[in-house]
Write an enzyme that holds these catalytic residues in place. Structure first.
Site, PDB file in Angstrom:
ATOM      1  N   SER A   1      37.431 -55.635  14.415  1.00 51.28           N
ATOM      2  CA  SER A   1      38.740 -56.241  14.148  1.00 51.28           C
ATOM      3  C   SER A   1      39.825 -55.340  14.711  1.00 51.28           C
ATOM      4  CB  SER A   1      38.952 -56.419  12.642  1.00 51.28           C
ATOM      5  OG  SER A   1      40.304 -56.758  12.354  1.00 51.28           O
TER       6      SER A   1
ATOM      7  N   TYR B   1      38.721 -52.644   4.082  1.00 51.28           N
ATOM      8  CA  TYR B   1      38.332 -53.538   5.171  1.00 51.28           C
ATOM      9  C   TYR B   1      38.479 -52.848   6.525  1.00 51.28           C
ATOM     10  CZ  TYR B   1      38.444 -57.442   8.468  1.00 51.28           C
ATOM     11  OH  TYR B   1      38.203 -58.273   9.531  1.00 51.28           O
TER      12      TYR B   1
END
Length: 258
Positions: A152, A165
């Site tokens: 990501s 995350y």
């Protein structure tokens, strides 16, 4: 997006896609199948996998639904054995399964922390453990072999409340650099895709109001990525000549600034 690759450049290849029941995984499985690959669909939700397999088959592709929780190492190992028994060793592995649960660190949502670590890190490592022998065997035989992960943009950006995350995704990006050093010498390509904002169900899992608003505003105000955009990037990377390795691919909406 318009489809960029034409023909069937992945004919004869056996792909494995984790997190295939929705979003990027679902779109990628469909795209790889449309380009000629046989695709093993791995995720927990069997009903969705069965429906996706039917759609791929109806379009003339080949798909195998393999319901698996990737956090269970033995289950992933058995899935690898099933793929090998049905189609032979996998030569394209897209370790895509993941979850995004955003919260301030002092909220102490330790169960959410653990779930992200289990799926985003341990699930990927279980997939690697099960399928790297397949990839090495294919590479030894002179065939293309690809290990790809979904990281990501959060791996490199500092975003409030994304700490755990982002940490799991930074792990994947760094892992890609390290594995490429090892596996590249064996002619196994290692790549990670680092998308920005993608319109999938992943943001639906976010319960923090500030993080939810950030994502909702992005979706409302800019032309965000679709899962198909990311799928096309995966397909393009896999279709390159085997001596060409795109390693870290950041794909952002043109208008995304954060």
């Amino acid at each position: 997006m318009s489809q960029l690759i034409t023909g069937a450049p992945l004919t004869g290849r056996t792909a494995v896609v984790t997190g295939a029941s929705s979003g990027i995984g679902e779109a990628t499985a469909q795209r790889l199948a449309a380009l000629g690959a046989r695709v093993a669909l791995i995720a927990r939700r069997q009903d969705r996998l069965d429906e996706l397999a039917r759609r791929i088959s109806s379009a003339g592709g080949a798909a195998l639904a393999v319901p698996v929780d990737v956090t269970d190492r033995e289950s992933v190992s058995r899935a690898a054995g099933r793929v090998a028994a049905e189609w032979g060793q996998a030569d394209l592995v897209f370790a895509n399964a993941g979850v995004q649960l955003i919260s301030a660190i002092d909220d102490l949502k330790v169960d959410d922390w653990q779930r992200q670590i289990d799926l985003n890190i341990t699930g990927v490592m279980n997939t690697i453990a099960a399928f790297v022998p397949h990839l090495i065997e294919n590479a030894d035989a002179g065939r293309p072999a690809d290990l790809m992960t979904t990281s990501s943009i959060a791996a490199t950006r500092v975003l409030e409340k994304f700490s755990v995350y982002s940490g799991t995704k930074a792990y994947l990006s760094q892992l890609t650099r390290l594995l490429r050093v090892e596996l590249g010498q064996k002619m196994v390509r290692v790549s990670t895709i680092e998308p920005g904002m993608v319109d999938t169900e992943l943001p639906d899992h976010v319960t923090d109001p500030d993080a939810s608003k950030l994502m909702a505003d992005l979706i409302e105000n800019i032309d965000v990525l679709s899962a198909a955009d990311v799928a096309e990037t995966v397909a393009f990377t896999a279709a390159l000549p085997r001596h060409v390795n795109l390693t870290e691919i950041t794909i952002l909406p043109t208008q995304q600034a954060i």
